[in-house]
Design a protein around this motif. Structure first.
Motif, PDB file in Angstrom:
ATOM      1  N   THR A  63       1.882   3.894   6.030  1.00 41.50           N
ATOM      2  CA  THR A  63       2.915   3.834   4.993  1.00 41.50           C
ATOM      3  C   THR A  63       4.211   3.269   5.560  1.00 41.50           C
ATOM      4  OG1 THR A  63       1.962   5.728   3.815  1.00 41.50           O
ATOM      5  CG2 THR A  63       4.260   5.185   3.330  1.00 41.50           C
ATOM      6  N   HIS A  71      -5.383   1.764 -10.155  1.00 44.97           N
ATOM      7  CA  HIS A  71      -4.429   2.675  -9.516  1.00 44.97           C
ATOM      8  C   HIS A  71      -3.001   2.494 -10.048  1.00 44.97           C
ATOM      9  CE1 HIS A  71      -6.941   4.599  -6.472  1.00 44.97           C
ATOM     10  NE2 HIS A  71      -7.576   3.451  -6.354  1.00 44.97           N
ATOM     11  N   LEU A 128      -0.925  -0.087 -10.004  1.00 47.33           N
ATOM     12  CA  LEU A 128       0.000  -0.686  -9.046  1.00 47.33           C
ATOM     13  C   LEU A 128       0.790  -1.847  -9.646  1.00 47.33           C
ATOM     14  CD1 LEU A 128      -2.054  -0.693  -5.714  1.00 47.33           C
ATOM     15  CD2 LEU A 128      -0.572   1.074  -6.673  1.00 47.33           C
ATOM     16  N   ARG A 133      -1.208   3.423  -2.326  1.00 51.16           N
ATOM     17  CA  ARG A 133      -0.135   2.744  -3.053  1.00 51.16           C
ATOM     18  C   ARG A 133       0.016   1.265  -2.713  1.00 51.16           C
ATOM     19  NH1 ARG A 133       5.742   2.974  -0.290  1.00 51.16           N
ATOM     20  NH2 ARG A 133       5.026   2.141   1.705  1.00 51.16           N
TER      21      ARG A 133
END
Length: 355
Positions: free
Chosen positions: A28, A96, A98, A308
């Motif tokens: 991340t 998802h 996004l 993400r």
């Protein structure tokens, strides 16, 4: 002393959950670094939409070039197989949420066009719940999405056929299900998941196969095959659809399912343990398959730790992420999975399998 002990434990994680947290945090942070270094990455909606438009426009142009005789069928099939692999990644990101999370019209329009470009797959709206469950319970008996891609099945001719033709796979599972109630339920589910585009897609494919097998067999035995003008006109449409849309998706889906079903572990995975859910498959000889599923085997494991990041960012983080994941114990190129029917345990032989 207590402070020092806590610091050492954080720097050198021991439990799987600590390792997972370290990998997730590291990837991340690296993704955040890349976003700052390359400001264009902050325009996620625009990038996703641009890839979508480029891929769809490319398929239309390539199809037009084929229909007008400027490129041969094989070239159209290969180019469109590559373009549909981009669209698959866009759809996965959309599942998802996004892209255009707060703009439902744009978000759902992109979902629809993804489905239109890959009509042999079920509706992405229906697949969303299955995919979310896949992340929560990856590799367990309730992970239907992994099972659909043949994970957990012993390797052999039957599994290969399932990878090549998902519709027949589902149909045979329904036919051989125990009890007529189960048969009817599964057949109903197959029809529902493939309505409307899937039924047209697979129907067109089987008409193509049936007609050309019939003509080919007639030629072998020396019998003349006379087709009516209506049949020939219909087959012109069917042949074009196969070259422009169906054959490219058959190649893409086979490559994706082949890679995905072998990089996911299944059957003896510890619940919600990302270290055991997947491996990284990036051996050089897999590139013919990776080419048509956007390097899925090398980058999808990253997604199990960090959801993400969109697909193009996973490609950029892969060199760094692989180092972090390897240190945490994620496996790389564990080809013993072919003999173990995707079991995580090295000592596990082919045992039971669903379907």
């Amino acid at each position: 002393m207590k402070v020092m002990e806590k610091t050492i434990e954080t720097d050198h994680p021991n439990t799987d959950q600590e390792k997972i947290a370290t990998v997730t945090r590291s990837i991340t942070e690296h993704g955040n670094y890349l976003r700052k270094r390359y400001p264009i990455l902050q325009h996620q909606n625009a990038l996703g939409a641009s890839v979508m438009v480029f891929s769809l426009a490319g398929m239309v142009v390539t199809g037009g070039l084929y229909l007008t005789g400027y490129i041969p069928a094989w070239m159209c099939i290969l180019i469109n197989a590559l373009l549909t692999s981009f669209i698959h990644e866009i759809e996965h990101d959309l599942i998802h949420r996004l892209y255009f999370r707060k703009q439902p019209l744009a978000h759902n329009a992109m979902m629809f066009f993804c489905w239109l470009a890959r009509p042999g797959m079920p509706s992405p709206w229906l697949r969303r719940n299955l995919h979310f469950h896949h992340h929560k319970e990856s590799g367990t008996d309730t992970d239907v999405e992994a099972w659909i891609t043949t994970s957990g099945n012993p390797w052999g001719i039957l599994r290969l056929l399932k990878l090549m033709d998902g519709f027949v796979f589902g149909f045979l599972n329904a036919v051989f299900a125990p009890g007529w109630r189960q048969k009817v339920r599964l057949l109903g589910k197959i029809i529902r998941l493939n309505t409307p585009f899937g039924l047209l897609y697979w129907g067109c494919w089987y008409v193509f196969l049936g007609y050309h097998l019939y003509v080919g067999f007639g030629s072998i035995i020396g019998a003349e095959v006379h087709s009516s003008a209506a049949t020939l006109a219909l087959m012109d449409v069917v042949n074009s659809a196969v070259v422009i849309l169906i054959a490219p998706n058959m190649i893409r889906q086979f490559c994706l399912f082949f890679i995905s079903s072998n990089m996911h572990y299944y059957g003896d995975v510890a619940p919600r343990n990302a270290l055991q859910q997947t491996q990284v498959m990036n051996a050089w000889w897999l590139w013919p398959f990776q080419l048509f599923c956007f390097n899925f085997g090398s980058t999808h494991s990253i997604h199990h730790f960090v959801v993400r990041d969109p697909f193009y960012l996973r490609q950029m983080t892969a060199p760094y992420a692989h180092k972090v994941m390897a240190e945490a114990g994620v496996r790389f190129n564990d080809f013993g999975t072919y003999k173990r029917a995707n079991r995580f345990s090295m000592g596990h032989s082919q045992t039971r399998s669903r379907g």
